[in-house]
Design a protein around this motif. Structure first.
Motif, PDB file in Angstrom:
ATOM      1  N   GLY A  58       0.805  -1.220   0.000  1.00  0.00           N
ATOM      2  CA  GLY A  58       0.000   0.000   0.000  1.00  0.00           C
ATOM      3  C   GLY A  58       0.831   1.260   0.000  1.00  0.00           C
ATOM      4  O   GLY A  58       0.395   2.301  -0.508  1.00  0.00           O
ATOM      5  N   ARG A  59       2.013   1.181   0.558  1.00  0.00           N
ATOM      6  CA  ARG A  59       2.911   2.339   0.559  1.00  0.00           C
ATOM      7  C   ARG A  59       3.313   2.717  -0.863  1.00  0.00           C
ATOM      8  O   ARG A  59       3.575   3.886  -1.158  1.00  0.00           O
ATOM      9  CB  ARG A  59       4.151   2.022   1.401  1.00  0.00           C
ATOM     10  N   ALA A  60       3.331   1.727  -1.746  1.00  0.00           N
ATOM     11  CA  ALA A  60       3.690   1.958  -3.144  1.00  0.00           C
ATOM     12  C   ALA A  60       2.470   2.164  -4.017  1.00  0.00           C
ATOM     13  O   ALA A  60       2.415   3.078  -4.845  1.00  0.00           O
ATOM     14  CB  ALA A  60       4.512   0.771  -3.663  1.00  0.00           C
ATOM     15  N   CYS A  61       1.458   1.289  -3.852  1.00  0.00           N
ATOM     16  CA  CYS A  61       0.247   1.369  -4.676  1.00  0.00           C
ATOM     17  C   CYS A  61      -0.921   0.816  -3.867  1.00  0.00           C
ATOM     18  O   CYS A  61      -1.116  -0.406  -3.809  1.00  0.00           O
ATOM     19  CB  CYS A  61       0.418   0.583  -5.971  1.00  0.00           C
ATOM     20  N   PRO A  62      -1.708   1.678  -3.233  1.00  0.00           N
ATOM     21  CA  PRO A  62      -2.827   1.214  -2.414  1.00  0.00           C
ATOM     22  C   PRO A  62      -3.812   0.330  -3.179  1.00  0.00           C
ATOM     23  O   PRO A  62      -4.359  -0.620  -2.618  1.00  0.00           O
ATOM     24  CB  PRO A  62      -3.486   2.521  -1.960  1.00  0.00           C
ATOM     25  N   ALA A  63      -4.048   0.615  -4.455  1.00  0.00           N
ATOM     26  CA  ALA A  63      -5.036  -0.144  -5.224  1.00  0.00           C
ATOM     27  C   ALA A  63      -4.614  -1.596  -5.396  1.00  0.00           C
ATOM     28  O   ALA A  63      -5.418  -2.521  -5.209  1.00  0.00           O
ATOM     29  CB  ALA A  63      -5.258   0.516  -6.583  1.00  0.00           C
ATOM     30  N   THR A  64      -3.360  -1.827  -5.760  1.00  0.00           N
ATOM     31  CA  THR A  64      -2.892  -3.201  -5.951  1.00  0.00           C
ATOM     32  C   THR A  64      -2.855  -3.940  -4.626  1.00  0.00           C
ATOM     33  O   THR A  64      -3.186  -5.131  -4.554  1.00  0.00           O
ATOM     34  CB  THR A  64      -1.502  -3.205  -6.611  1.00  0.00           C
ATOM     35  N   GLY A 208      -0.563   1.569   4.707  1.00  0.00           N
ATOM     36  CA  GLY A 208       0.525   1.728   3.749  1.00  0.00           C
ATOM     37  C   GLY A 208       0.406   3.015   2.966  1.00  0.00           C
ATOM     38  O   GLY A 208       1.409   3.724   2.749  1.00  0.00           O
ATOM     39  N   ALA A 209      -0.812   3.362   2.537  1.00  0.00           N
ATOM     40  CA  ALA A 209      -1.016   4.609   1.792  1.00  0.00           C
ATOM     41  C   ALA A 209      -0.653   5.821   2.637  1.00  0.00           C
ATOM     42  O   ALA A 209      -0.114   6.813   2.121  1.00  0.00           O
ATOM     43  CB  ALA A 209      -2.469   4.707   1.338  1.00  0.00           C
ATOM     44  N   THR A 210      -0.929   5.750   3.935  1.00  0.00           N
ATOM     45  CA  THR A 210      -0.586   6.863   4.826  1.00  0.00           C
ATOM     46  C   THR A 210       0.924   7.041   4.893  1.00  0.00           C
ATOM     47  O   THR A 210       1.439   8.172   4.851  1.00  0.00           O
ATOM     48  CB  THR A 210      -1.158   6.610   6.232  1.00  0.00           C
ATOM     49  N   PHE A 211       1.652   5.936   4.966  1.00  0.00           N
ATOM     50  CA  PHE A 211       3.114   6.036   4.955  1.00  0.00           C
ATOM     51  C   PHE A 211       3.621   6.467   3.581  1.00  0.00           C
ATOM     52  O   PHE A 211       4.651   7.145   3.483  1.00  0.00           O
ATOM     53  CB  PHE A 211       3.740   4.702   5.367  1.00  0.00           C
ATOM     54  N   GLY A 212       2.906   6.095   2.515  1.00  0.00           N
ATOM     55  CA  GLY A 212       3.279   6.584   1.191  1.00  0.00           C
ATOM     56  C   GLY A 212       3.163   8.099   1.106  1.00  0.00           C
ATOM     57  O   GLY A 212       4.024   8.781   0.538  1.00  0.00           O
ATOM     58  N   ALA A 213       2.082   8.632   1.685  1.00  0.00           N
ATOM     59  CA  ALA A 213       1.914  10.087   1.737  1.00  0.00           C
ATOM     60  C   ALA A 213       3.023  10.716   2.576  1.00  0.00           C
ATOM     61  O   ALA A 213       3.554  11.789   2.240  1.00  0.00           O
ATOM     62  CB  ALA A 213       0.548  10.430   2.314  1.00  0.00           C
ATOM     63  N   LEU A 214       3.377  10.043   3.662  1.00  0.00           N
ATOM     64  CA  LEU A 214       4.439  10.561   4.529  1.00  0.00           C
ATOM     65  C   LEU A 214       5.773  10.594   3.790  1.00  0.00           C
ATOM     66  O   LEU A 214       6.600  11.500   4.016  1.00  0.00           O
ATOM     67  CB  LEU A 214       4.535   9.694   5.783  1.00  0.00           C
ATOM     68  N   ASP A 215       5.995   9.637   2.902  1.00  0.00           N
ATOM     69  CA  ASP A 215       7.215   9.660   2.091  1.00  0.00           C
ATOM     70  C   ASP A 215       7.280  10.930   1.247  1.00  0.00           C
ATOM     71  O   ASP A 215       8.353  11.535   1.083  1.00  0.00           O
ATOM     72  CB  ASP A 215       7.263   8.437   1.170  1.00  0.00           C
ATOM     73  N   VAL A 216       6.125  11.335   0.705  1.00  0.00           N
ATOM     74  CA  VAL A 216       6.076  12.560  -0.107  1.00  0.00           C
ATOM     75  C   VAL A 216       6.421  13.771   0.754  1.00  0.00           C
ATOM     76  O   VAL A 216       7.192  14.656   0.336  1.00  0.00           O
ATOM     77  CB  VAL A 216       4.680  12.733  -0.735  1.00  0.00           C
ATOM     78  N   ILE A 217       5.879  13.822   1.960  1.00  0.00           N
ATOM     79  CA  ILE A 217       6.099  14.974   2.826  1.00  0.00           C
ATOM     80  C   ILE A 217       7.526  15.032   3.357  1.00  0.00           C
ATOM     81  O   ILE A 217       8.143  16.109   3.409  1.00  0.00           O
ATOM     82  CB  ILE A 217       5.095  14.946   3.999  1.00  0.00           C
ATOM     83  N   ALA A 222      13.102  17.421   3.094  1.00  0.00           N
ATOM     84  CA  ALA A 222      14.517  17.248   2.757  1.00  0.00           C
ATOM     85  C   ALA A 222      14.958  18.159   1.615  1.00  0.00           C
ATOM     86  O   ALA A 222      16.149  18.250   1.321  1.00  0.00           O
ATOM     87  CB  ALA A 222      14.776  15.792   2.384  1.00  0.00           C
ATOM     88  N   SER A 223      13.990  18.823   0.973  1.00  0.00           N
ATOM     89  CA  SER A 223      14.310  19.711  -0.144  1.00  0.00           C
ATOM     90  C   SER A 223      14.540  21.140   0.363  1.00  0.00           C
ATOM     91  O   SER A 223      14.504  21.412   1.562  1.00  0.00           O
ATOM     92  CB  SER A 223      13.155  19.700  -1.156  1.00  0.00           C
ATOM     93  N   ASP A 224      14.761  22.047  -0.594  1.00  0.00           N
ATOM     94  CA  ASP A 224      14.966  23.449  -0.219  1.00  0.00           C
ATOM     95  C   ASP A 224      13.665  24.250  -0.231  1.00  0.00           C
ATOM     96  O   ASP A 224      13.680  25.475  -0.141  1.00  0.00           O
ATOM     97  CB  ASP A 224      15.995  24.111  -1.145  1.00  0.00           C
ATOM     98  N   ARG A 225      12.543  23.568  -0.341  1.00  0.00           N
ATOM     99  CA  ARG A 225      11.272  24.275  -0.314  1.00  0.00           C
ATOM    100  C   ARG A 225      11.040  24.884   1.060  1.00  0.00           C
ATOM    101  O   ARG A 225      11.332  24.272   2.090  1.00  0.00           O
ATOM    102  CB  ARG A 225      10.119  23.322  -0.645  1.00  0.00           C
ATOM    103  N   GLU A 247       3.269  15.203  14.407  1.00  0.00           N
ATOM    104  CA  GLU A 247       1.915  14.719  14.689  1.00  0.00           C
ATOM    105  C   GLU A 247       1.441  13.758  13.599  1.00  0.00           C
ATOM    106  O   GLU A 247       0.841  12.713  13.894  1.00  0.00           O
ATOM    107  CB  GLU A 247       0.954  15.897  14.811  1.00  0.00           C
ATOM    108  N   ALA A 248       1.693  14.102  12.344  1.00  0.00           N
ATOM    109  CA  ALA A 248       1.283  13.228  11.236  1.00  0.00           C
ATOM    110  C   ALA A 248       2.003  11.891  11.317  1.00  0.00           C
ATOM    111  O   ALA A 248       1.404  10.826  11.095  1.00  0.00           O
ATOM    112  CB  ALA A 248       1.573  13.910   9.900  1.00  0.00           C
ATOM    113  N   THR A 249       3.292  11.930  11.635  1.00  0.00           N
ATOM    114  CA  THR A 249       4.070  10.703  11.760  1.00  0.00           C
ATOM    115  C   THR A 249       3.575   9.858  12.923  1.00  0.00           C
ATOM    116  O   THR A 249       3.444   8.634  12.814  1.00  0.00           O
ATOM    117  CB  THR A 249       5.559  11.038  11.952  1.00  0.00           C
TER     118      THR A 249
END
Length: 347
Positions: A58-64, A208-217, A222-225, A247-249
């Motif tokens: 789910g972290r990679a693809c929730p649908a599959t 898994g999808a929640t951790f996938g979203a956390l990977d995006v955040i 880690a970026s310069d944004r 809190e999200a983590t």
């Protein structure tokens, strides 16, 4: 498998079904054999292994991941047939099964089997499955039939805001003659452990999808944004942003811990009572709510750009919003059930 699922997640959503590469990768990794009995070459996986496997997918693809979970449920429901039928069903231990427990079809007994007609909605993975386990009424008796997808047609009715890639379309049977051995009266009700395992099979893809979203955040941190209209050098320089990330983590990790704690109780095999079932149902429904709350915080952190269709964050958000509201995770009914238990109300 995980890399392949992640690389194909966006296309999976666009085409309303997993890509051929995703299905192949999941199959080769044994994701469709989680509930195939070991005697037929399957994994006979316990609840903890199931939870961890579906979370990783789910972290990679929730649908599959979701389709692998519904395959598990369908194969569990197929376990009540005699040896001859089981050998036929599990001849390929990695075959993808789909199905539904809603008896929206009917069967009439004939000399050579059961004549089946009906329409079953929201059958996840039906376009890629080999077998469909479908609930139906046979001569007035609640039953299940195992039917090859080659004998059925599919009406592509799945039009949803989230979980689009599950391809949960409508399966149609028109005068399909099913051998009598592949139709059996429902041998329920299921025990507490089985029902909670079914709930885990829909919750784990959401965790898994929640951790996938956390990977995006976390990648954004880690970026310069930096937060817009501020003097901060980056997101991590903001105390408020760091707190919301924490809190999200925490919510994501709590959802996973709760799920794995329930899986541990199931695997202990100590004979769960109905009171245990109401407690575990509530725990799993609360974990689903933690997933939604976690992703909402991530959207607040990311801002409006998180809703761009090119941003995977909005896909994870939509998938969690839809999948976490599955009937197995119904929060108000879980509260009702637990309330009856703690108040000592029967009936």
């Amino acid at each position: 498998m995980i890399d392949i699922l992640a690389a194909n997640a966006e296309r999976t959503e666009q085409q309303d079904r997993p890509t051929a590469d995703s299905v192949r990768a999941a199959r080769e990794a044994g994701a469709f054999a989680l509930a195939t009995p070991e005697v037929y070459g399957g994994r006979s996986a316990n609840a903890t292994e199931i939870a961890r496997t579906l979370t990783g997918m789910g972290r990679a693809c929730p649908a599959t991941s979701w389709i692998a979970g519904t395959c598990l449920t369908a194969k569990t429901l197929a376990g009540g047939y005699d040896e001859t039928v089981l050998k036929e069903l599990f001849a390929d231990p990695d075959a993808l099964f789909c199905g539904t427990g809603v008896p929206s079809g009917r069967g009439e007994t004939e000399a050579h089997g059961v004549r089946v007609n009906g329409r079953w909605v929201s059958v996840s993975g039906c376009e890629d499955a080999q077998w469909a386990g479908l609930a139906l009424m046979v001569d007035g008796v609640f039953s299940f039939a195992q039917i090859p997808l080659a004998d059925l047609s599919i009406d592509r009715t799945w039009q949803m805001a989230g979980m689009r890639g599950t391809g949960s379309h409508t399966v149609v049977a028109e005068d399909v003659l099913v051998p009598a051995g592949r139709v059996t009266p429902f041998k329920g009700p299921f025990g507490v452990a089985t029902m909670q395992l079914f709930a885990i099979s829909v919750l784990a893809p959401m965790v898994g999808a929640t951790f996938g979203a956390l990977d995006v955040i976390t990648a954004m941190f880690a970026s310069d944004r930096k937060p817009y209209m501020t003097a901060y050098a980056n997101m991590g320089a903001s105390p408020g942003a760091r707190q919301w990330l924490a809190e999200a983590t925490t919510l994501a990790q709590r959802a996973e811990r709760t799920m794995l704690a329930v899986a541990t109780e199931i695997d202990a095999g100590t004979g769960l009572t109905d009171a245990d079932g109401s407690r575990l149902h509530l725990n799993l429904s609360e974990a689903a709510r933690d997933c939604r709350a976690s992703v909402e915080l991530m959207l607040d952190l990311h801002g409006t750009s998180g809703f761009r269709t090119s941003n995977p964050l909005q896909r994870f958000w939509r998938d969690v919003a839809v999948g976490s509201r599955h009937p197995h995770l119904n929060a108000y009914l879980a509260v009702e059930g637990f309330g009856r238990t703690v108040a000592g109300v029967t009936g």
